[in-house]
Design a protein around this motif. Structure first.
Motif, PDB file in Angstrom:
ATOM      1  N   VAL A 207       0.662  -0.935   0.482  1.00 32.09           N
ATOM      2  CA  VAL A 207      -0.477   0.086   0.052  1.00 32.09           C
ATOM      3  C   VAL A 207       0.620   1.243  -0.010  1.00 32.09           C
ATOM      4  O   VAL A 207       2.111   1.572   0.404  1.00 32.09           O
ATOM      5  N   ARG A 208       0.601   1.904  -0.814  1.00 26.11           N
ATOM      6  CA  ARG A 208       1.245   3.291  -1.115  1.00 26.11           C
ATOM      7  C   ARG A 208       0.654   4.428  -0.253  1.00 26.11           C
ATOM      8  O   ARG A 208       1.049   5.150   0.752  1.00 26.11           O
ATOM      9  N   SER A 209      -0.840   4.868  -0.721  1.00 28.00           N
ATOM     10  CA  SER A 209      -1.613   5.142   1.322  1.00 28.00           C
ATOM     11  C   SER A 209      -2.763   5.363   1.015  1.00 28.00           C
ATOM     12  O   SER A 209      -3.519   4.304   0.060  1.00 28.00           O
ATOM     13  N   SER A 211      -6.749   6.739   0.952  1.00 24.79           N
ATOM     14  CA  SER A 211      -7.406   8.391   0.167  1.00 24.79           C
ATOM     15  C   SER A 211      -7.444   9.021   1.225  1.00 24.79           C
ATOM     16  O   SER A 211      -7.691   9.234   2.103  1.00 24.79           O
ATOM     17  N   LEU A 216     -10.338   4.672  -0.064  1.00 25.33           N
ATOM     18  CA  LEU A 216      -9.503   3.638  -1.633  1.00 25.33           C
ATOM     19  C   LEU A 216      -7.654   3.340  -0.552  1.00 25.33           C
ATOM     20  O   LEU A 216      -7.457   4.068  -0.078  1.00 25.33           O
ATOM     21  N   ILE A 218      -4.398   3.205  -2.147  1.00 26.53           N
ATOM     22  CA  ILE A 218      -4.032   3.196  -3.507  1.00 26.53           C
ATOM     23  C   ILE A 218      -2.930   2.928  -2.817  1.00 26.53           C
ATOM     24  O   ILE A 218      -1.940   2.602  -2.548  1.00 26.53           O
ATOM     25  N   LYS A 220       1.622   1.180  -4.234  1.00 27.40           N
ATOM     26  CA  LYS A 220       2.250   1.329  -5.020  1.00 27.40           C
ATOM     27  C   LYS A 220       2.357   1.024  -6.650  1.00 27.40           C
ATOM     28  O   LYS A 220       3.294   1.685  -7.566  1.00 27.40           O
ATOM     29  N   GLY A 222      -0.305   2.073  -7.990  1.00 23.96           N
ATOM     30  CA  GLY A 222      -1.431   2.180  -9.235  1.00 23.96           C
ATOM     31  C   GLY A 222      -2.598   1.780  -8.748  1.00 23.96           C
ATOM     32  O   GLY A 222      -3.281   2.573  -8.945  1.00 23.96           O
ATOM     33  N   ARG A 224      -6.405   0.530  -7.320  1.00 23.61           N
ATOM     34  CA  ARG A 224      -6.992   1.936  -6.435  1.00 23.61           C
ATOM     35  C   ARG A 224      -8.174   0.262  -6.135  1.00 23.61           C
ATOM     36  O   ARG A 224      -8.699   0.119  -7.435  1.00 23.61           O
ATOM     37  N   TYR A 225      -8.119   0.482  -4.674  1.00 24.81           N
ATOM     38  CA  TYR A 225      -9.319  -0.874  -3.789  1.00 24.81           C
ATOM     39  C   TYR A 225      -9.951  -0.082  -3.215  1.00 24.81           C
ATOM     40  O   TYR A 225      -9.515   0.555  -2.104  1.00 24.81           O
TER      41      TYR A 225
END
Length: 253
Positions: A207-209, A211, A216, A218, A220, A222, A224-225
């Motif tokens: 996971v990058r972050s 939202s 969501l 977001i 790494k 790209g 989006r779940y």
């Protein structure tokens, strides 16, 4: 097993002391530090960094130019496996830095200055155990073939009608004939995986972050779940607790 270790520390005396303690600790465990390389700041290190080149990175949080948290964030975008051990003079600052990071850096531990040799050796002993342990793998069936996919390379698993899509950390996708609940029963025994919605499992290490509206994940790669509406608070709490747990309870923070 030989280890490549990076020391990112702008104070040479501190780096020399740390290097000496590391070699002594490894000698007691009959482990070889193949290279212990000193870098004076994050920018210098990132110029030579390559994924999986280093097994352990000691990182000072307070540095000129690029600080430790920012440097660790750049590392995590490309390497989810390397163990990052932060060096800090303040427990409070360590926690503040952890929560302010734009990219989850998942440190293995925090070491306080001045260095406590016994404390550092305990951390290195744990690190060696983890690095020597093979990463578990998911055995999936594709047609008549079976593939072994290391957990760290799985970004997400999606239910797609009667098939299962396995999204890899390099953005490739593998479609297997297993049932989603079969894969779910296997992966959910590993705490890095989280069921965030019906038919969606994510690897929290990928996971990058989250939202800004907290709807969501977001990734790494790209992806989006969406988080399901019912039980969203618990999903967010589970994700947060997982990130915090990576600070390592033995750090005393």
């Amino acid at each position: 097993m030989d280890f490549n270790i990076a020391l990112i520390e702008d104070q040479k005396n501190d780096a020399d002391k740390l290097s000496t303690v590391i070699r002594k600790c490894f000698a007691k465990q009959h482990v070889t530090a193949k290279n212990i390389t000193h870098y004076t700041n994050g920018s210098e290190f990132l110029r030579v960094f390559e994924p999986e080149k280093f097994q352990i990175i000691f990182m000072d949080i307070l540095m000129n130019e690029l600080n430790g948290i920012e440097t660790a964030g750049q590392i995590r975008l490309n390497d989810s496996k390397v163990l990052i051990i932060f060096i800090t003079s303040s427990k409070d600052f360590a926690l503040d830095s952890f929560f302010s990071a734009s990219v989850p850096v998942r440190p293995f531990d925090y070491i306080l200055k001045p260095y406590d040799s016994e404390r550092l050796c305990r951390t290195l002993t744990e690190a060696v155990k983890i690095l020597k342990s093979p990463d578990p793998a998911l055995n999936v069936r594709v047609s008549r073939s079976t593939y072994n996919i290391p957990y760290r390379k799985i970004s997400a698993v999606l239910s797609n009608n009667h098939a299962v899509e396995i999204i890899m950390s390099d953005s490739n996708c593998l479609i297997c004939s297993m049932k989603f609940n079969e894969v779910e029963n296997i992966l959910m025994t590993d705490r890095r995986f989280l069921l965030c919605n019906r038919g969606i499992i994510i690897n929290m290490d990928c996971v990058r972050s989250l939202s800004s509206d907290k709807e969501l994940f977001i990734m790494k790669d790209g992806g989006r779940y969406p988080l399901k509406v019912r039980g969203r608070a618990k999903i967010i709490d589970d994700f947060t607790q997982y990130q915090i747990s990576r600070i390592r309870g033995s750090a005393g923070i």
